[in-house]
Design a protein around this motif. Structure first.
Motif, PDB file in Angstrom:
ATOM      1  N   TYR A   1      -0.985   5.569   8.860  1.00 52.19           N
ATOM      2  CA  TYR A   1      -2.421   5.285   8.792  1.00 52.19           C
ATOM      3  C   TYR A   1      -2.677   3.824   8.408  1.00 52.19           C
ATOM      4  CZ  TYR A   1      -7.217   5.397   6.951  1.00 52.19           C
ATOM      5  OH  TYR A   1      -8.532   5.132   6.684  1.00 52.19           O
ATOM      6  N   ILE A   2      -2.033   3.354   7.349  1.00 53.34           N
ATOM      7  CA  ILE A   2      -2.282   1.982   6.899  1.00 53.34           C
ATOM      8  C   ILE A   2      -1.746   0.970   7.916  1.00 53.34           C
ATOM      9  CG2 ILE A   2      -0.198   1.681   5.491  1.00 53.34           C
ATOM     10  CD1 ILE A   2      -3.738   0.442   4.608  1.00 53.34           C
ATOM     11  N   ASP A   3      -0.623   1.305   8.568  1.00 51.48           N
ATOM     12  CA  ASP A   3      -0.085   0.406   9.598  1.00 51.48           C
ATOM     13  C   ASP A   3      -1.072   0.239  10.756  1.00 51.48           C
ATOM     14  OD1 ASP A   3       2.197  -0.049   8.179  1.00 51.48           O
ATOM     15  OD2 ASP A   3       3.494   1.259   9.379  1.00 51.48           O
ATOM     16  N   SER A   4      -1.740   1.330  11.121  1.00 53.21           N
ATOM     17  CA  SER A   4      -2.726   1.245  12.212  1.00 53.21           C
ATOM     18  C   SER A   4      -3.918   0.383  11.805  1.00 53.21           C
ATOM     19  CB  SER A   4      -3.202   2.646  12.618  1.00 53.21           C
ATOM     20  OG  SER A   4      -3.992   3.240  11.598  1.00 53.21           O
ATOM     21  N   LEU A   5      -4.337   0.476  10.545  1.00 54.07           N
ATOM     22  CA  LEU A   5      -5.446  -0.353  10.054  1.00 54.07           C
ATOM     23  C   LEU A   5      -5.053  -1.829  10.016  1.00 54.07           C
ATOM     24  CD1 LEU A   5      -6.925   1.751   7.087  1.00 54.07           C
ATOM     25  CD2 LEU A   5      -7.699   1.655   9.467  1.00 54.07           C
TER      26      LEU A   5
ATOM     27  N   PHE B   1       0.809  -1.218   0.000  1.00 51.54           N
ATOM     28  CA  PHE B   1       0.000   0.000   0.000  1.00 51.54           C
ATOM     29  C   PHE B   1       0.845   1.272   0.000  1.00 51.54           C
ATOM     30  CE2 PHE B   1      -2.979  -2.944   2.335  1.00 51.54           C
ATOM     31  CZ  PHE B   1      -3.947  -2.996   1.346  1.00 51.54           C
ATOM     32  N   THR B   2       2.095   1.173   0.390  1.00 53.38           N
ATOM     33  CA  THR B   2       2.966   2.345   0.472  1.00 53.38           C
ATOM     34  C   THR B   2       4.287   2.085  -0.242  1.00 53.38           C
ATOM     35  OG1 THR B   2       3.995   1.665   2.551  1.00 53.38           O
ATOM     36  CG2 THR B   2       2.005   2.991   2.717  1.00 53.38           C
ATOM     37  N   ALA B   3       4.840   3.149  -0.817  1.00 49.57           N
ATOM     38  CA  ALA B   3       6.137   3.034  -1.481  1.00 49.57           C
ATOM     39  C   ALA B   3       7.273   3.059  -0.471  1.00 49.57           C
ATOM     40  CB  ALA B   3       6.298   4.167  -2.491  1.00 49.57           C
ATOM     41  N   GLU B   4       6.987   3.583   0.729  1.00 49.61           N
ATOM     42  CA  GLU B   4       8.027   3.734   1.751  1.00 49.61           C
ATOM     43  C   GLU B   4       8.317   2.399   2.452  1.00 49.61           C
ATOM     44  OE1 GLU B   4       6.634   6.639   4.550  1.00 49.61           O
ATOM     45  OE2 GLU B   4       5.516   7.660   2.971  1.00 49.61           O
ATOM     46  N   SER B   5       9.573   2.275   2.904  1.00 52.23           N
ATOM     47  CA  SER B   5       9.953   1.086   3.677  1.00 52.23           C
ATOM     48  C   SER B   5      11.318   1.318   4.292  1.00 52.23           C
ATOM     49  CB  SER B   5       9.992  -0.142   2.772  1.00 52.23           C
ATOM     50  OG  SER B   5      10.715  -1.195   3.356  1.00 52.23           O
ATOM     51  N   GLU B   6      11.570   0.651   5.402  1.00 51.82           N
ATOM     52  CA  GLU B   6      12.907   0.717   6.015  1.00 51.82           C
ATOM     53  C   GLU B   6      13.722  -0.535   5.716  1.00 51.82           C
ATOM     54  OE1 GLU B   6      10.039  -0.225   9.538  1.00 51.82           O
ATOM     55  OE2 GLU B   6       9.946   0.637   7.521  1.00 51.82           O
ATOM     56  N   TYR B   7      13.197  -1.423   4.858  1.00 56.37           N
ATOM     57  CA  TYR B   7      13.853  -2.710   4.625  1.00 56.37           C
ATOM     58  C   TYR B   7      14.695  -2.653   3.355  1.00 56.37           C
ATOM     59  CZ  TYR B   7      10.165  -3.650   7.936  1.00 56.37           C
ATOM     60  OH  TYR B   7       9.332  -3.585   9.027  1.00 56.37           O
ATOM     61  N   LYS B   8      16.009  -2.591   3.549  1.00 55.63           N
ATOM     62  CA  LYS B   8      16.952  -2.408   2.443  1.00 55.63           C
ATOM     63  C   LYS B   8      17.056  -3.677   1.608  1.00 55.63           C
ATOM     64  CE  LYS B   8      20.569   0.417   1.101  1.00 55.63           C
ATOM     65  NZ  LYS B   8      21.014  -0.235  -0.108  1.00 55.63           N
ATOM     66  N   LEU B   9      17.096  -3.500   0.300  1.00 57.53           N
ATOM     67  CA  LEU B   9      17.280  -4.611  -0.623  1.00 57.53           C
ATOM     68  C   LEU B   9      18.739  -4.699  -1.046  1.00 57.53           C
ATOM     69  CD1 LEU B   9      14.147  -4.185  -2.935  1.00 57.53           C
ATOM     70  CD2 LEU B   9      14.466  -5.864  -1.104  1.00 57.53           C
ATOM     71  N   ASN B  10      19.140  -5.864  -1.492  1.00 57.30           N
ATOM     72  CA  ASN B  10      20.513  -6.075  -1.938  1.00 57.30           C
ATOM     73  C   ASN B  10      20.734  -5.560  -3.357  1.00 57.30           C
ATOM     74  OD1 ASN B  10      23.133  -7.339  -1.347  1.00 57.30           O
ATOM     75  ND2 ASN B  10      22.625  -8.667  -3.064  1.00 57.30           N
TER      76      ASN B  10
ATOM     77  N   ASP C   1      -0.469   7.429  -5.575  1.00 48.73           N
ATOM     78  CA  ASP C   1      -1.463   6.453  -5.111  1.00 48.73           C
ATOM     79  C   ASP C   1      -1.099   5.840  -3.760  1.00 48.73           C
ATOM     80  OD1 ASP C   1      -3.135   6.455  -7.547  1.00 48.73           O
ATOM     81  OD2 ASP C   1      -1.341   5.607  -8.497  1.00 48.73           O
ATOM     82  N   SER C   2       0.108   6.136  -3.272  1.00 47.71           N
ATOM     83  CA  SER C   2       0.589   5.552  -2.025  1.00 47.71           C
ATOM     84  C   SER C   2      -0.201   6.079  -0.829  1.00 47.71           C
ATOM     85  CB  SER C   2       2.076   5.881  -1.859  1.00 47.71           C
ATOM     86  OG  SER C   2       2.593   5.317  -0.686  1.00 47.71           O
TER      87      SER C   2
ATOM     88  N   ASN D   1     -12.346  -0.571   6.742  1.00 45.12           N
ATOM     89  CA  ASN D   1     -11.939   0.442   7.717  1.00 45.12           C
ATOM     90  C   ASN D   1     -11.268   1.660   7.091  1.00 45.12           C
ATOM     91  OD1 ASN D   1     -12.959  -1.117   9.832  1.00 45.12           O
ATOM     92  ND2 ASN D   1     -11.040  -2.222  10.084  1.00 45.12           N
ATOM     93  N   SER D   2     -10.800   1.505   5.848  1.00 42.81           N
ATOM     94  CA  SER D   2     -10.212   2.654   5.139  1.00 42.81           C
ATOM     95  C   SER D   2     -11.236   3.331   4.235  1.00 42.81           C
ATOM     96  CB  SER D   2      -9.014   2.209   4.296  1.00 42.81           C
ATOM     97  OG  SER D   2      -9.433   1.412   3.202  1.00 42.81           O
ATOM     98  N   HIS D   3     -12.491   2.862   4.318  1.00 42.91           N
ATOM     99  CA  HIS D   3     -13.586   3.404   3.499  1.00 42.91           C
ATOM    100  C   HIS D   3     -13.260   3.325   1.999  1.00 42.91           C
ATOM    101  CE1 HIS D   3     -15.209   4.787   7.314  1.00 42.91           C
ATOM    102  NE2 HIS D   3     -14.072   5.407   7.550  1.00 42.91           N
TER     103      HIS D   3
END
Length: 302
Positions: free
Chosen positions: A240-244, A190-199, A234-235, A273-275
């Motif tokens: 918000y999405i983590d709480s849902l 649902f989101t483009a963001e992340s803290e998980y690094k790829l190789n 569209d992200s 829940n996100s309508h």
């Protein structure tokens, strides 16, 4: 295998002619989205793939056959029938032998695509290690399939309802190459963001195509996972999405929902829940993946 494969003429001609074909799963139609958005999404995905010069092949189980490429009537049936089985690797032989209607998961779509000779598969997000793994030992069959089946999967990362660090660790253990397309980090569906690094990061389809060709020449088993972030416009907001998601996971635990019923339940709860905002994001990321998958398939067959 001819006894089980029912390949649409358009798809068969493309496969035999070494043309670009892109497989699509059917669980997203039957279990992932409500009607009529599911039919609209499926038709639009196929149209996007055609616009890029490739041939779409949506896969499902019908009348004792693995159907590679569906018509409008098939799509309507999958989208509206109440008794559609969610078919993973363990269920495939049973659903075929009993001539039931079945929608293919990521794992089963990979199996069926491989049987038909299709090298590329577009989906929304793959399955992975479920949250609470310590108690449930719940690991999606998608991960094992990526480790052993030679189909390249284009997705928006693993579904963010999962335990993403453990999912990445499992893929690494199994030797699955995970490519970030224009990103250094694992997209979170649902989101483009992340803290998980790829190789591995690659910024063009030419480089990814060269990687796939090299892997094949080396005879390495399994697929390559190409992760494509949802477009920024569209992200959804990550907090918000983590709480849902946390709310939906808690609801599933309280209701005792387990196994392959978990993902459809969680996604439906998040939509409610996100309508409807999460459904819009889901559709947008699938379209984005279809475009990239088709471009990559066309480049590969050059």
């Amino acid at each position: 295998m001819n006894a089980f494969l029912d390949i649409k003429d358009e798809v068969l001609k493309a496969i035999e002619g070494n043309k670009a074909v892109v497989a699509l799963e059917s669980t997203i139609i039957s279990h992932g989205m409500p009607y009529p958005q599911n039919v609209e999404m499926a038709k639009n995905c196929e149209a996007i793939i055609r616009e890029q010069g490739a041939v779409p092949a949506t896969i499902a189980i019908m009348d004792g056959k693995i159907k590679i490429g569906l018509n409008d009537e098939d799509l309507q049936t999958l989208a509206t029938a109440k008794d559609v089985a969610k078919v993973s690797r363990r269920d495939l032989a049973q659903v075929l032998s009993e001539k039931k209607i079945g929608a293919t998961t990521v794992a089963t779509t990979m199996i069926c695509a491989k049987l038909a000779g299709i090298k590329f598969f577009v989906t929304g997000g793959i399955g992975g290690i479920h949250r609470g793994y310590e108690q449930t030992l719940d690991v999606s069959a998608d991960l094992e399939e990526l480790a052993q089946t030679d189909v390249n999967v284009i997705c928006a990362g693993a579904k963010s309802i999962l335990d993403l660090p453990r999912t990445l660790e499992y893929l690494e253990t199994k030797g699955v190459c995970v490519v970030g397309y224009k990103t250094d980090y694992l997209p979170q569906f649902f989101t483009a963001e992340s803290e998980y690094k790829l190789n591995t990061r690659m910024d063009c389809v030419e480089d990814i195509s060269a990687l796939i060709h090299t892997k094949e020449k080396l005879g390495l088993q399994g697929g390559i996972l190409i992760t494509n972030p949802i477009p920024k416009e569209d992200s959804m907001d990550k907090a918000y999405i983590d709480s849902l998601i946390l709310q939906a996971v808690k609801e599933a635990d309280e209701k005792g929902i387990k196994g392959k019923a978990v993902t459809p339940f969680l996604l439906a709860e998040i939509v409610k829940n996100s309508h409807g905002e999460s459904l819009k994001a889901n559709i947008a990321l699938v379209y984005n993946n279809a475009k990239l998958g088709a471009k990559l398939a066309v480049e590969y067959f050059k």
